[in-house]
Design a protein around this motif. Structure first.
Motif, PDB file in Angstrom:
ATOM      1  N   GLY A  92      50.897  37.113  46.502  1.00  0.00           N
ATOM      2  CA  GLY A  92      49.571  36.541  46.603  1.00  0.00           C
ATOM      3  C   GLY A  92      49.274  35.585  45.467  1.00  0.00           C
ATOM      4  O   GLY A  92      50.089  35.354  44.576  1.00  0.00           O
ATOM      5  N   ILE A  93      48.046  35.036  45.491  1.00  0.00           N
ATOM      6  CA  ILE A  93      47.647  34.042  44.497  1.00  0.00           C
ATOM      7  C   ILE A  93      47.620  34.632  43.096  1.00  0.00           C
ATOM      8  O   ILE A  93      48.086  34.019  42.129  1.00  0.00           O
ATOM      9  CB  ILE A  93      46.268  33.452  44.860  1.00  0.00           C
ATOM     10  CG1 ILE A  93      46.312  32.785  46.226  1.00  0.00           C
ATOM     11  CG2 ILE A  93      45.828  32.457  43.790  1.00  0.00           C
ATOM     12  CD1 ILE A  93      47.270  31.632  46.313  1.00  0.00           C
ATOM     13  N   GLU A  94      47.078  35.832  42.939  1.00  0.00           N
ATOM     14  CA  GLU A  94      46.990  36.433  41.615  1.00  0.00           C
ATOM     15  C   GLU A  94      48.384  36.711  41.044  1.00  0.00           C
ATOM     16  O   GLU A  94      48.645  36.476  39.869  1.00  0.00           O
ATOM     17  CB  GLU A  94      46.182  37.724  41.690  1.00  0.00           C
ATOM     18  CG  GLU A  94      44.709  37.499  42.063  1.00  0.00           C
ATOM     19  CD  GLU A  94      43.930  38.793  42.071  1.00  0.00           C
ATOM     20  OE1 GLU A  94      44.556  39.854  41.819  1.00  0.00           O
ATOM     21  OE2 GLU A  94      42.713  38.756  42.325  1.00  0.00           O
ATOM     22  N   GLY A  95      49.281  37.215  41.890  1.00  0.00           N
ATOM     23  CA  GLY A  95      50.637  37.467  41.427  1.00  0.00           C
ATOM     24  C   GLY A  95      51.360  36.181  41.053  1.00  0.00           C
ATOM     25  O   GLY A  95      52.092  36.123  40.070  1.00  0.00           O
ATOM     26  N   LEU A  96      51.142  35.143  41.826  1.00  0.00           N
ATOM     27  CA  LEU A  96      51.753  33.850  41.535  1.00  0.00           C
ATOM     28  C   LEU A  96      51.238  33.285  40.219  1.00  0.00           C
ATOM     29  O   LEU A  96      52.003  32.762  39.401  1.00  0.00           O
ATOM     30  CB  LEU A  96      51.473  32.870  42.674  1.00  0.00           C
ATOM     31  CG  LEU A  96      51.996  31.437  42.494  1.00  0.00           C
ATOM     32  CD1 LEU A  96      53.517  31.445  42.345  1.00  0.00           C
ATOM     33  CD2 LEU A  96      51.586  30.566  43.680  1.00  0.00           C
ATOM     34  N   ALA A  97      49.929  33.400  39.996  1.00  0.00           N
ATOM     35  CA  ALA A  97      49.338  32.892  38.752  1.00  0.00           C
ATOM     36  C   ALA A  97      49.880  33.652  37.546  1.00  0.00           C
ATOM     37  O   ALA A  97      50.183  33.055  36.500  1.00  0.00           O
ATOM     38  CB  ALA A  97      47.815  32.998  38.816  1.00  0.00           C
ATOM     39  N   ALA A  98      50.021  34.976  37.685  1.00  0.00           N
ATOM     40  CA  ALA A  98      50.552  35.772  36.578  1.00  0.00           C
ATOM     41  C   ALA A  98      51.995  35.401  36.265  1.00  0.00           C
ATOM     42  O   ALA A  98      52.391  35.304  35.095  1.00  0.00           O
ATOM     43  CB  ALA A  98      50.454  37.253  36.930  1.00  0.00           C
ATOM     44  N   GLN A  99      52.792  35.182  37.309  1.00  0.00           N
ATOM     45  CA  GLN A  99      54.188  34.812  37.087  1.00  0.00           C
ATOM     46  C   GLN A  99      54.290  33.429  36.460  1.00  0.00           C
ATOM     47  O   GLN A  99      55.169  33.173  35.621  1.00  0.00           O
ATOM     48  CB  GLN A  99      54.943  34.844  38.418  1.00  0.00           C
ATOM     49  CG  GLN A  99      56.454  34.827  38.273  1.00  0.00           C
ATOM     50  CD  GLN A  99      56.988  36.132  37.720  1.00  0.00           C
ATOM     51  OE1 GLN A  99      56.269  37.120  37.641  1.00  0.00           O
ATOM     52  NE2 GLN A  99      58.250  36.135  37.311  1.00  0.00           N
ATOM     53  N   GLN A 100      53.419  32.525  36.834  1.00  0.00           N
ATOM     54  CA  GLN A 100      53.422  31.192  36.245  1.00  0.00           C
ATOM     55  C   GLN A 100      53.027  31.245  34.773  1.00  0.00           C
ATOM     56  O   GLN A 100      53.535  30.480  33.960  1.00  0.00           O
ATOM     57  CB  GLN A 100      52.483  30.273  37.024  1.00  0.00           C
ATOM     58  CG  GLN A 100      53.025  29.858  38.383  1.00  0.00           C
ATOM     59  CD  GLN A 100      52.053  28.995  39.164  1.00  0.00           C
ATOM     60  OE1 GLN A 100      50.840  29.036  38.947  1.00  0.00           O
ATOM     61  NE2 GLN A 100      52.576  28.213  40.086  1.00  0.00           N
ATOM     62  N   ARG A 101      52.116  32.151  34.421  1.00  0.00           N
ATOM     63  CA  ARG A 101      51.734  32.316  33.021  1.00  0.00           C
ATOM     64  C   ARG A 101      52.936  32.755  32.197  1.00  0.00           C
ATOM     65  O   ARG A 101      53.183  32.244  31.102  1.00  0.00           O
ATOM     66  CB  ARG A 101      50.614  33.337  32.886  1.00  0.00           C
ATOM     67  CG  ARG A 101      49.276  32.891  33.435  1.00  0.00           C
ATOM     68  CD  ARG A 101      48.227  33.971  33.318  1.00  0.00           C
ATOM     69  NE  ARG A 101      47.860  34.207  31.933  1.00  0.00           N
ATOM     70  CZ  ARG A 101      48.281  35.248  31.214  1.00  0.00           C
ATOM     71  NH1 ARG A 101      49.117  36.133  31.765  1.00  0.00           N
ATOM     72  NH2 ARG A 101      47.904  35.397  29.960  1.00  0.00           N
ATOM     73  N   ILE A 102      53.674  33.712  32.722  1.00  0.00           N
ATOM     74  CA  ILE A 102      54.861  34.187  32.010  1.00  0.00           C
ATOM     75  C   ILE A 102      55.907  33.077  31.899  1.00  0.00           C
ATOM     76  O   ILE A 102      56.561  32.926  30.869  1.00  0.00           O
ATOM     77  CB  ILE A 102      55.446  35.410  32.735  1.00  0.00           C
ATOM     78  CG1 ILE A 102      54.460  36.572  32.688  1.00  0.00           C
ATOM     79  CG2 ILE A 102      56.780  35.826  32.119  1.00  0.00           C
ATOM     80  CD1 ILE A 102      54.888  37.782  33.476  1.00  0.00           C
ATOM     81  N   ALA A 103      56.053  32.276  32.968  1.00  0.00           N
ATOM     82  CA  ALA A 103      57.002  31.169  32.928  1.00  0.00           C
ATOM     83  C   ALA A 103      56.637  30.166  31.846  1.00  0.00           C
ATOM     84  O   ALA A 103      57.505  29.610  31.161  1.00  0.00           O
ATOM     85  CB  ALA A 103      57.062  30.486  34.293  1.00  0.00           C
ATOM     86  N   GLU A 104      55.325  29.933  31.658  1.00  0.00           N
ATOM     87  CA  GLU A 104      54.884  29.016  30.608  1.00  0.00           C
ATOM     88  C   GLU A 104      55.194  29.581  29.230  1.00  0.00           C
ATOM     89  O   GLU A 104      55.637  28.851  28.337  1.00  0.00           O
ATOM     90  CB  GLU A 104      53.379  28.762  30.746  1.00  0.00           C
ATOM     91  CG  GLU A 104      53.003  27.860  31.907  1.00  0.00           C
ATOM     92  CD  GLU A 104      53.541  26.454  31.736  1.00  0.00           C
ATOM     93  OE1 GLU A 104      53.409  25.901  30.631  1.00  0.00           O
ATOM     94  OE2 GLU A 104      54.112  25.911  32.695  1.00  0.00           O
ATOM     95  N   LEU A 105      54.959  30.878  29.041  1.00  0.00           N
ATOM     96  CA  LEU A 105      55.279  31.501  27.757  1.00  0.00           C
ATOM     97  C   LEU A 105      56.770  31.425  27.464  1.00  0.00           C
ATOM     98  O   LEU A 105      57.188  31.146  26.335  1.00  0.00           O
ATOM     99  CB  LEU A 105      54.819  32.964  27.763  1.00  0.00           C
ATOM    100  CG  LEU A 105      53.310  33.213  27.675  1.00  0.00           C
ATOM    101  CD1 LEU A 105      53.007  34.682  27.896  1.00  0.00           C
ATOM    102  CD2 LEU A 105      52.760  32.748  26.336  1.00  0.00           C
TER     103      LEU A 105
END
Length: 298
Positions: free
Chosen positions: A250-263
């Motif tokens: 879902g959108i929330e899971g995708l956003a969380a994974q993208q945050r980790i990818a940025e870190l």
């Protein structure tokens, strides 16, 4: 108002303008590095929105935790250290020996030999012939595939040769020969001890090149256990980006994974650059001396 007073004012004005200019240049160079450091442990949302630009915000070390929990990181570090140390030793040894020989005026045909070296600056066999050569020599999946094809950088060879020509006077060699000193003994007892600045410079050049290299490993290595750090970090970064794009939570899971990818993106830059930042200050004195080679003669 005397001429000396006017000159002092002009010098003071020049110093002020020079200081301002160098300060601006220094901030222009240092700020991107500083930004990457603080972005590696700041909230990615604040980084992407522009809220974080001077101080870290919502500090988190999740990116570093993800990076160092991956066992491949430590394997990559060990491989890179090995490739860098062995490769730099081979590079420096061959470059210094070749440059010393080419600096000797009594070497017959040295200009012809130098011409062959210079020819390689403009023409090369290309990637495919080089790969086939490495394969035929049986060096695939070994560290020698990353070291021997680039054992000597021509630019470093020319700089080192110039150093020997301007630093070792012919009279020193003649005096040593009169005392019965052989060419090998003169090289190891006189030339090498006087070559610390240039050895430090080309050693730093070669070391940084080996440490940052990943393309050669991408071409010649297909065993992950032999991958250098840069290739491991590249794969981790690509995998984190792909997993963020393909996540089905879902959108929330995708956003969380993208945050980790940025870190992870900023964290891998720090992980890869930190060892070089530690080593450089110890070589800076020799580096400054070496880069001035050839600028002043006589």
């Amino acid at each position: 108002m005397t001429t000396s007073t006017i000159r002092k004012k002009d010098d003071r004005l020049f110093d002020i303008l020079n200081l301002i200019f160098l300060t601006v240049v220094g901030l222009t160079v240092l700020y991107p590095l500083y930004f990457v450091v603080i972005a590696s442990f700041s909230n990615p949302d604040a980084v992407n929105s522009g809220e974080m630009w001077l101080f870290p915000k919502d500090i988190t070390f999740e990116g570093y935790n993800r990076i160092f929990q991956d066992s491949r990181i430590w394997i990559g570090y060990l491989n890179t250290v090995k490739y860098t140390l062995v490769g730099t030793l081979v590079n420096v040894l061959l470059t210094v020996m070749g440059a010393y020989a080419l600096s000797r005026k009594d070497l017959y045909g040295r200009n012809v030999v130098m011409l062959f070296f210079i020819f390689t600056m403009f023409f090369s066999g290309g990637l495919i012939p080089t790969y086939l050569l490495v394969k035929d020599l049986g060096m695939l999946n070994s560290m020698w595939a990353l070291i021997l094809p680039k054992a000597v950088a021509l630019f470093n060879l020319i700089v080192t040769r110039t150093f020997f020509q301007t630093t070792l006077p012919d009279e020193l060699l003649e005096a040593a020969k009169m005392d019965g000193c052989s060419d090998f003994r003169f090289f190891f007892n006189f030339a090498l001890p006087l070559s610390k600045p240039i050895i430090a410079v080309i050693g730093l050049y070669y070391g940084v090149s080996h440490w940052n290299s990943y393309f050669d490993a991408l071409i010649y290595l297909n065993r992950e256990a032999a991958y250098p750090l840069q290739l491991i970090l590249r794969n981790i970064l690509i995998q984190s980006q792909i997993s963020a794009q393909m996540l089905g939570g879902g959108i929330e899971g995708l956003a969380a994974q993208q945050r980790i990818a940025e870190l992870i993106k900023y964290g891998v830059i720090i992980v890869a650059s930190f060892p070089l930042l530690i080593v450089y200050p110890f070589l800076q004195r020799y580096f400054v001396q070496g880069v001035m080679i050839g600028s002043v003669k006589g």
